[in-house]
Design an enzyme around this catalytic site. Structure first.
Site, PDB file in Angstrom:
ATOM      1  N   LEU B 136       0.831  -1.193   0.000  1.00  0.00           N
ATOM      2  CA  LEU B 136       0.000   0.000   0.000  1.00  0.00           C
ATOM      3  C   LEU B 136       0.872   1.252   0.000  1.00  0.00           C
ATOM      4  O   LEU B 136       1.982   1.255   0.530  1.00  0.00           O
ATOM      5  CB  LEU B 136      -0.882   0.048   1.250  1.00  0.00           C
ATOM      6  CG  LEU B 136      -1.977  -1.009   1.445  1.00  0.00           C
ATOM      7  CD1 LEU B 136      -1.414  -2.361   1.830  1.00  0.00           C
ATOM      8  CD2 LEU B 136      -3.006  -0.572   2.491  1.00  0.00           C
ATOM      9  N   CYS B 137       0.333   2.327  -0.604  1.00  0.00           N
ATOM     10  CA  CYS B 137       0.901   3.675  -0.432  1.00  0.00           C
ATOM     11  C   CYS B 137       2.301   3.745  -1.045  1.00  0.00           C
ATOM     12  O   CYS B 137       2.457   3.573  -2.252  1.00  0.00           O
ATOM     13  CB  CYS B 137       0.878   3.990   1.061  1.00  0.00           C
ATOM     14  SG  CYS B 137       1.339   5.652   1.558  1.00  0.00           S
ATOM     15  N   ILE B 138       3.346   3.970  -0.247  1.00  0.00           N
ATOM     16  CA  ILE B 138       4.716   4.096  -0.749  1.00  0.00           C
ATOM     17  C   ILE B 138       5.435   2.739  -0.784  1.00  0.00           C
ATOM     18  O   ILE B 138       6.522   2.620  -1.384  1.00  0.00           O
ATOM     19  CB  ILE B 138       5.505   5.119   0.110  1.00  0.00           C
ATOM     20  CG1 ILE B 138       6.870   5.482  -0.516  1.00  0.00           C
ATOM     21  CG2 ILE B 138       5.717   4.611   1.538  1.00  0.00           C
ATOM     22  CD1 ILE B 138       6.778   6.188  -1.836  1.00  0.00           C
TER      23      ILE B 138
END
Lengths: 217, 217
Positions: B136-138
């Protein structure tokens, strides 16, 4: 139509010395999913202590409740001194030991506990403005200390229930996800991690209490 | 039937120096709601630094990634050295700057970043065992640094997307709640707070990625 606004007060970041993280996040999610907005507040005071959540031992550190709560709030948080009952339609308090160590001293002093003056003022203002208050986990002990004669649940823990009765409240037993509503005082409570719960039961409790609180606005 | 087991690796506790708290909690919730179990791990190393989440400034403190991650895990967490691909059916990595500061140094060094040897080993083990990885995300930047030629999304941030392409990956743009699946490599990614998201969009992304990862087991 303006969205309803819920003020959420946090007591740090972590079950053993701050706000219980799952309860906090799932309360924020439930508020958003119910179509309301939230503002997050915390007192700008030192934590009672810092607990290593891996070992359960105290750490020789100082942390600030507002600064640590800002982790859950992703920086979008205000000092509790700025919260007035005119600023929100309801008040919600997730649990965690921080409520009983930083917002009041129930974890240390039991029924004879002291209460942080800002959270005391905020609870009294929302109550006297007939704005609903939702309290999860151990938070019902805090609001009972402040308001006295109210009906609440913290689940089934007999020691805590006795403390609540001693502070003038009436404890009602409850199970996972259940809420207890004191209609006269517009107070809704739910046990969450005061029972041996899993994260789905916390989500269910947070959803149920949030919907009940918002319906009362 | 035995429940499927997902290993979740955290990078601290707080978006600016650790694991993003909403993404972490909502991933755990999504795993439980999908009928699977989770074990939580984190590296036993110092954080890159400590950020005051109220001001965004660095604090003159040291904190340990495993100990701080234990706050999100309510103490139920193990050192990352204990995670082998044989211990779980899939690997999931919530985001937060901790992934790019503590698990690797992407936030500081970009495409030339260094990777924590334990998370590098873990990612390689799950990948070579053909067990799915959700990031997820970075976190997609981290797994791209380790695996190279994979297809991932971090949303729409052009600088980060360029970094991913520079590390040998292929970046695919995505929007709130969307997932990108690299079927060949069994990798699923979703942008979450790499976009300017609200907490409901995080819950949606966490649910979508978790369901996709579990379906691939």
């Amino acid at each position: 139509m303006t969205k309803k606004k819920i003020a959420v007060v946090l007591a740090g970041c972590g079950v053993y010395d701050g706000a219980e993280i799952h309860e906090s996040v799932l309360t924020l999610l439930a508020i958003a999913q119910a179509g309301a907005d939230y503002d997050i507040y915390a007192p700008d005071v030192d934590q009672h202590h810092v607990v290593n959540h891996l070992t359960g031992n105290e750490m020789p550190e100082k942390r600030n409740v507002l600064i640590e709560s800002a982790r859950i709030a992703r920086g979008h948080i205000k000092p509790l001194t700025e919260l007035k009952a005119t600023k929100a339609d309801a008040l919600m308090l997730p649990g965690g030991f921080g409520v009983a160590k930083n917002l009041c001293t129930f974890a240390i002093d039991g029924a004879g506990c002291k209460v942080n003056p800002d959270i005391e003022r905020v609870i009294k203002e929302f109550h006297s403005s007939a704005k609903p208050i939702g309290a999860l986990c151990i938070s019902p002990a805090l609001i009972t200390k402040v308001l006295g004669k109210i009906e609440v649940t913290i689940g089934q823990d007999e020691g805590t229930a006795a403390g609540i009765n001693q502070m003038g409240g009436t404890h009602v037993k409850s199970n996972h996800g259940e809420i207890v509503t004191d209609h006269k005082n517009k107070i809704v409570t739910t046990p969450c991690y005061m029972l041996d719960a899993n994260i789905m039961q916390i989500a269910e409790g947070a959803k149920n209490i949030t919907e009940a609180v918002i319906k009362m606005i």
